[in-house]
Design a protein around this motif. Structure first.
Motif, short mmCIF file in Angstrom:
data_model
loop_
_atom_site.label_atom_id
_atom_site.label_comp_id
_atom_site.label_asym_id
_atom_site.label_seq_id
_atom_site.Cartn_x
_atom_site.Cartn_y
_atom_site.Cartn_z
N ARG A 49 80.94 23.41 -30.94
CA ARG A 49 79.62 23.76 -30.40
C ARG A 49 78.67 22.57 -30.47
O ARG A 49 77.91 22.31 -29.53
CB ARG A 49 79.03 24.94 -31.18
N MET A 50 78.71 21.83 -31.59
CA MET A 50 77.83 20.67 -31.75
C MET A 50 78.07 19.62 -30.68
O MET A 50 77.15 18.91 -30.27
CB MET A 50 78.02 20.04 -33.13
N ALA A 51 79.31 19.51 -30.24
CA ALA A 51 79.65 18.51 -29.22
C ALA A 51 78.86 18.72 -27.93
O ALA A 51 78.62 17.79 -27.18
CB ALA A 51 81.14 18.53 -28.95
N GLY A 52 78.45 19.96 -27.70
CA GLY A 52 77.70 20.28 -26.49
C GLY A 52 76.20 20.33 -26.70
O GLY A 52 75.44 20.62 -25.76
N TYR A 53 75.74 20.09 -27.93
CA TYR A 53 74.31 20.12 -28.22
C TYR A 53 73.59 18.92 -27.62
O TYR A 53 74.15 17.82 -27.51
CB TYR A 53 74.07 20.11 -29.73
N SER A 54 72.32 19.10 -27.31
CA SER A 54 71.47 17.98 -26.94
C SER A 54 71.12 17.18 -28.19
O SER A 54 71.38 17.60 -29.32
CB SER A 54 70.17 18.49 -26.30
N PHE A 55 70.49 16.02 -28.00
CA PHE A 55 70.07 15.21 -29.14
C PHE A 55 69.12 16.01 -30.03
O PHE A 55 69.27 16.02 -31.26
CB PHE A 55 69.39 13.92 -28.66
N GLU A 56 68.15 16.68 -29.43
CA GLU A 56 67.17 17.44 -30.20
C GLU A 56 67.84 18.57 -30.98
O GLU A 56 67.48 18.84 -32.14
CB GLU A 56 66.09 18.02 -29.27
N GLU A 57 68.80 19.23 -30.36
CA GLU A 57 69.54 20.30 -31.05
C GLU A 57 70.37 19.74 -32.20
O GLU A 57 70.47 20.36 -33.27
CB GLU A 57 70.43 21.04 -30.06
N ASN A 58 70.94 18.57 -32.01
CA ASN A 58 71.70 17.93 -33.07
C ASN A 58 70.81 17.55 -34.25
O ASN A 58 71.21 17.68 -35.41
CB ASN A 58 72.43 16.68 -32.54
N VAL A 59 69.59 17.08 -33.96
CA VAL A 59 68.65 16.74 -35.03
C VAL A 59 68.31 17.99 -35.85
O VAL A 59 68.34 17.97 -37.09
CB VAL A 59 67.38 16.09 -34.46
N ALA A 60 68.00 19.08 -35.17
CA ALA A 60 67.66 20.32 -35.87
C ALA A 60 68.84 20.82 -36.71
O ALA A 60 68.66 21.28 -37.85
CB ALA A 60 67.25 21.39 -34.86
N ASP A 61 70.03 20.73 -36.16
CA ASP A 61 71.23 21.16 -36.86
C ASP A 61 71.46 20.32 -38.11
O ASP A 61 71.74 20.85 -39.20
CB ASP A 61 72.42 21.02 -35.91
N ALA A 62 71.30 19.00 -37.99
CA ALA A 62 71.48 18.10 -39.13
C ALA A 62 70.42 18.32 -40.19
O ALA A 62 70.70 18.23 -41.39
CB ALA A 62 71.47 16.65 -38.65
N ARG A 63 69.20 18.61 -39.76
CA ARG A 63 68.12 18.86 -40.73
C ARG A 63 68.41 20.09 -41.58
O ARG A 63 68.07 20.13 -42.76
CB ARG A 63 66.78 19.03 -39.99
N ALA A 64 69.03 21.09 -40.98
CA ALA A 64 69.39 22.30 -41.73
C ALA A 64 70.39 21.96 -42.83
O ALA A 64 70.26 22.44 -43.97
CB ALA A 64 69.96 23.36 -40.80
#
Length: 262
Positions: free
Chosen positions: A71-86
């Motif tokens: 799922r992460m592979a399809g995330y945008s940069f902003e979505e990846n940042v939010a995911d990593a922050r979690a």
């Protein structure tokens, strides 16, 4: 059955158990959120005195779940940042928990699992456990876990294992400082229990203050006079505290302090 189990025994020992043995306890965004909540719950609970991080099954944790990575592979940069922050928030919550934390490790501990172990104050591992900072094999880097792993094993060692993605043994993990002890499978439970019993003998407030002391002065930039003043104020404060007074009185009166259960 829940993917994470949480229980607190009558002594105040909270155990957070990863419970996805069929997936080698790999974690995803849902588990990260649940772990963050449980770590906060234990930290805020005055009845909790020790937290143990454990796992069911053959592996401690295989790191990131494959479906989550897909799922992460399809995330945008902003979505990846939010995911990593979690994930970063979860690790920070565990690392700064105001209670002593113990990781009980068996089997494989790969990727983010090494970060979980490094965030705990101490870690007991089975001699059969294996470790790997495997991110570069996937074209990634161990970014969110890096501060904690580097703190545990040092810059020079991290430069090797961050870049080689080698699998290393419990014996080596013990030498590097990632594990506090490496014991046989049969000794794992009893060794963790011995550590818990030792922790429960000590003042809960003093244990918490001692942990915070390390965070505050390990990389201090104060001059010697400022550092002496800060540490003098801390010992004076805890000496006049309720538990400080109880501990000193118990010592002088040759009795058990009131935080030790009969």
């Amino acid at each position: 059955m829940s993917d994470i189990l949480y229980e607190v025994d009558k002594r105040g020992v909270a155990t957070v158990t990863l419970n996805r043995p069929h997936k080698h306890n790999a974690f995803d965004d849902v588990l990260i959120k649940e772990l963050t909540g449980l770590f906060k719950r234990a930290g805020d609970d005055n009845q909790v005195r020790v937290l143990v991080l454990a796992a069911n099954g053959k592996s401690f944790c295989a790191g990131a779940d494959a479906n989550w990575m897909k799922r992460m592979a399809g995330y945008s940069f902003e979505e990846n940042v939010a995911d990593a922050r979690a994930l970063a928030t979860m690790l920070h919550t565990l690392n700064t928990l105001p209670k002593p934390t113990v990781a009980k490790v068996q089997g494989a501990a790969f990727g983010g699992a090494v970060g979980l172990i490094a965030c705990c104050d101490m870690a007991i591992g089975s001699k059969m456990s294996k470790f790997c900072l495997s991110e570069v094999k996937l074209g990634l880097i161990p970014a969110t876990i890096a501060p904690y792993v580097i703190d545990a094993i040092g810059k020079r060692i991290a430069r090797r294992y961050f870049t080689t993605a080698e699998v290393f043994s419990a014996r080596r993990a013990r030498r590097l400082g990632l594990l506090s002890e490496a014991v046989t499978e049969e000794e794992l439970d009893s060794t963790v229990e011995e550590l818990i019993e030792q922790l429960l003998k000590n003042s809960p407030d003093a244990v918490s203050a001692a942990k915070q002391l390390i965070f505050d002065i390990a990389d201090h930039k104060d001059d010697d006079e400022e550092l002496m003043e800060k540490t003098s104020l801390r010992i004076a404060t805890i000496r006049v505290s309720e538990q400080g007074q109880e501990g000193l009185s118990a010592f002088l009166e040759k009795r058990r302090p009131n935080w030790i259960q009969e």
